[in-house]
Structure formats: structure tokens, C-alpha cells
Design a protein around this motif. Structure first.
Motif, PDB file in Angstrom:
ATOM      1  N   ASN A   7       0.798  -1.228   0.000  1.00 45.68           N
ATOM      2  CA  ASN A   7       0.000   0.000   0.000  1.00 45.68           C
ATOM      3  C   ASN A   7       0.831   1.279   0.000  1.00 45.68           C
ATOM      4  OD1 ASN A   7       0.873   0.320   2.645  1.00 45.68           O
ATOM      5  ND2 ASN A   7      -1.008  -0.497   3.540  1.00 45.68           N
ATOM      6  N   GLU A  33      -2.809  -0.797 -21.700  1.00 44.70           N
ATOM      7  CA  GLU A  33      -3.396  -0.237 -20.482  1.00 44.70           C
ATOM      8  C   GLU A  33      -4.895  -0.173 -20.665  1.00 44.70           C
ATOM      9  OE1 GLU A  33      -3.211   3.763 -17.659  1.00 44.70           O
ATOM     10  OE2 GLU A  33      -1.865   3.586 -19.362  1.00 44.70           O
ATOM     11  N   ASN A  60      -8.522   0.743 -18.194  1.00 40.77           N
ATOM     12  CA  ASN A  60      -9.165   1.100 -16.914  1.00 40.77           C
ATOM     13  C   ASN A  60      -8.147   1.269 -15.786  1.00 40.77           C
ATOM     14  OD1 ASN A  60     -11.615   0.849 -18.262  1.00 40.77           O
ATOM     15  ND2 ASN A  60     -11.847  -1.297 -17.667  1.00 40.77           N
ATOM     16  N   ASP A  61      -7.089   2.063 -16.019  1.00 36.41           N
ATOM     17  CA  ASP A  61      -6.036   2.321 -15.036  1.00 36.41           C
ATOM     18  C   ASP A  61      -5.316   1.064 -14.570  1.00 36.41           C
ATOM     19  OD1 ASP A  61      -6.396   5.067 -15.119  1.00 36.41           O
ATOM     20  OD2 ASP A  61      -7.903   5.039 -13.527  1.00 36.41           O
ATOM     21  N   MET A  62      -5.333   0.030 -15.388  1.00 32.46           N
ATOM     22  CA  MET A  62      -4.594  -1.199 -15.096  1.00 32.46           C
ATOM     23  C   MET A  62      -3.633  -1.469 -16.255  1.00 32.46           C
ATOM     24  SD  MET A  62      -5.646  -2.240 -12.162  1.00 32.46           S
ATOM     25  CE  MET A  62      -5.344  -3.953 -11.856  1.00 32.46           C
ATOM     26  N   GLU A  93      -2.471  -8.252 -14.431  1.00 35.64           N
ATOM     27  CA  GLU A  93      -2.804  -6.830 -14.400  1.00 35.64           C
ATOM     28  C   GLU A  93      -2.210  -6.224 -13.137  1.00 35.64           C
ATOM     29  OE1 GLU A  93      -7.044  -6.376 -14.563  1.00 35.64           O
ATOM     30  OE2 GLU A  93      -7.066  -6.490 -16.738  1.00 35.64           O
ATOM     31  N   MET A  94      -1.675  -4.996 -13.287  1.00 38.77           N
ATOM     32  CA  MET A  94      -1.146  -4.248 -12.151  1.00 38.77           C
ATOM     33  C   MET A  94      -1.681  -2.827 -12.232  1.00 38.77           C
ATOM     34  SD  MET A  94       2.796  -5.544 -12.058  1.00 38.77           S
ATOM     35  CE  MET A  94       3.141  -5.034 -10.396  1.00 38.77           C
ATOM     36  N   PRO A  95      -1.869  -2.143 -11.081  1.00 36.22           N
ATOM     37  CA  PRO A  95      -2.361  -0.752 -11.126  1.00 36.22           C
ATOM     38  C   PRO A  95      -1.372   0.161 -11.853  1.00 36.22           C
ATOM     39  CG  PRO A  95      -2.241  -1.580  -8.856  1.00 36.22           C
ATOM     40  CD  PRO A  95      -1.684  -2.634  -9.738  1.00 36.22           C
ATOM     41  N   ALA A  96      -1.877   1.074 -12.674  1.00 37.68           N
ATOM     42  CA  ALA A  96      -1.025   1.982 -13.452  1.00 37.68           C
ATOM     43  C   ALA A  96      -0.249   2.944 -12.559  1.00 37.68           C
ATOM     44  CB  ALA A  96      -1.873   2.763 -14.461  1.00 37.68           C
ATOM     45  N   ASP A  97      -0.803   3.307 -11.405  1.00 39.32           N
ATOM     46  CA  ASP A  97      -0.111   4.252 -10.528  1.00 39.32           C
ATOM     47  C   ASP A  97       1.085   3.624  -9.808  1.00 39.32           C
ATOM     48  OD1 ASP A  97      -1.527   2.662  -8.794  1.00 39.32           O
ATOM     49  OD2 ASP A  97      -2.518   4.307  -7.738  1.00 39.32           O
ATOM     50  N   LEU A  98       1.290   2.316  -9.981  1.00 42.32           N
ATOM     51  CA  LEU A  98       2.432   1.630  -9.392  1.00 42.32           C
ATOM     52  C   LEU A  98       3.758   2.198  -9.913  1.00 42.32           C
ATOM     53  CD1 LEU A  98       3.083  -1.006  -7.656  1.00 42.32           C
ATOM     54  CD2 LEU A  98       3.531  -2.046  -9.856  1.00 42.32           C
ATOM     55  N   ARG A 147       5.556   6.047 -15.520  1.00 41.35           N
ATOM     56  CA  ARG A 147       4.527   5.421 -16.364  1.00 41.35           C
ATOM     57  C   ARG A 147       4.612   5.921 -17.805  1.00 41.35           C
ATOM     58  NH1 ARG A 147       2.342   3.991 -19.807  1.00 41.35           N
ATOM     59  NH2 ARG A 147       0.175   3.836 -20.369  1.00 41.35           N
TER      60      ARG A 147
END
Length: 187
Positions: free
Chosen positions: A48, A77, A79-81, A94-99, A104
Motif C-alpha cells: 500500500n 493499459e 481502466n487504469d490497469m 494486471e497491475m495498477p497503473a499508478d504503481l 509510467r
């Protein structure tokens, strides 16, 4: 998993602490006038992103976790994934784009990325250190300005702003360091 002493923690180590996975960001060894020495460790949660400062004495035992690294190809990419594919098994994750944060923008279709796993759970993604980008906008080349070590602003095709040498013109391809986010060389 191997247990290590509290004074053996180094920056970059992944630790299991308080039933969560943490990466050691900064480690300072303190030897106070009274009492025993300890390691002051600044840690970041891998799931987190929260931060924690913790003291570990030499006698404290901590679980050190080894993450499995796999090269995977970035597909698209949605839906923000971010969707990646394992080139051996053709499995997609799939991983979150904000990671990736501000890095990015350097992610390109088909790029090979190192994904770190802990027991089948994807925790982080690391881009290649150098990426080729095209200069979308910059000031025109001025003759005679190459004597001094000066730089001018440029906007890349992915929207990132970097400082480039005066001899770099618009529509030229350059290599950018994804760690420092700075110009590295001409492509």
C-alpha cells in the motif's frame, strides 16, 4: 525464509514485519551513550506504499524475503490497469497503473519489464534503465552554442519534460535514463 539479525538489515532488503512486506529504504546504525546499539530503519510497505520507522536491536530477528523476478512484456493499459504477459507461459497479469508513478510515461508497447513476485503476487515493476524517446518540441538549434556546457528544455513525445544539449533538435530521438529522468545520449 532466512532470518537475519536487526543489525544486518541493508537498504533494498525486503522484510516481513507485522504480517506485511516492507522494503528497507534507509538504514542508520545508532550507538547511544547508554544502552545497546540499534539500527534505525525507514521502511516502505510494498502493498500500500505506507511508511514506517522502526528500531531493530542486534538481537532482534527479522524475516528477510527474496522476491522472484520475471521478465514480462507490456501489452496495453485499460481502466487504469497495466497488462503484462509472461513470454514463457503466455499468462497475463494486471497491475495498477499508478504503481510506476511518473515513470509510467516511459512505458511503451511491447517493452520488456521486470516484475517482482512474492508467492504468485505481483508487487512491483521495474522499467529498463534507458528508453529511447522522440523530442516533440524544443528551441531551434543555434550554431556556436556548443562550447559551454548548457542545456535547453525539451518536451518528449510522451509529455515528459527534460533538459537536452543545445545541438538536439525537434523530431530527434534521444535516450533517457528512467531512474534519474534525464537526457543520457543521442539515439
Amino acid at each position: 525464509m532466512p532470518k537475519i539479525n536487526g543489525n544486518e538489515i541493508r537498504p533494498g532488503n525486503v522484510l516481513e514485519h507485522n504480517d506485511s512486506l516492507w522494503v528497507a529504504v534507509k538504514v542508520g546504525h545508532v550507538k547511544p551513550g547508554k544502552g545497546g546499539a540499534f539500527a534505525q530503519v525507514e521502511m516502505k510497505n510494498l502493498r500500500n506504499g505506507s511508511k514506517l520507522n522502526e528500531r531493530f536491536r542486534a538481537a532482534d530477528k527479522v524475516e528477510r524475503v527474496r522476491l522472484e523476478q520475471k521478465d514480462q512484456q507490456f501489452l496495453y493499459e485499460s481502466n487504469d490497469m497495466l497488462v503484462f504477459m509472461d513470454m514463457d507461459t503466455y499468462e497475463q497479469i494486471e497491475m495498477p497503473a499508478d504503481l510506476l508513478g511518473e515513470r509510467r510515461a516511459f512505458l511503451q508497447d511491447g517493452m520488456m519489464v521486470v516484475i517482482e513476485y512474492h508467492e504468485e503476487e505481483a508487487l512491483s515493476a521495474t522499467l529498463p534503465q534507458k528508453v529511447t524517446c522522440k523530442v516533440a518540441e524544443t528551441e531551434p538549434v543555434v550554431k556556436g552554442q556548443t562550447a559551454a556546457k548548457s542545456f535547453k528544455p525539451a518536451t518528449l513525445d510522451n509529455g515528459i519534460k527534460v533538459m537536452v544539449p543545445p545541438f538536439i533538435g525537434q523530431d530527434e530521438e534521444i535516450v533517457v535514463d528512467t531512474i534519474s529522468m534525464e537526457y543520457s545520449e543521442r539515439a
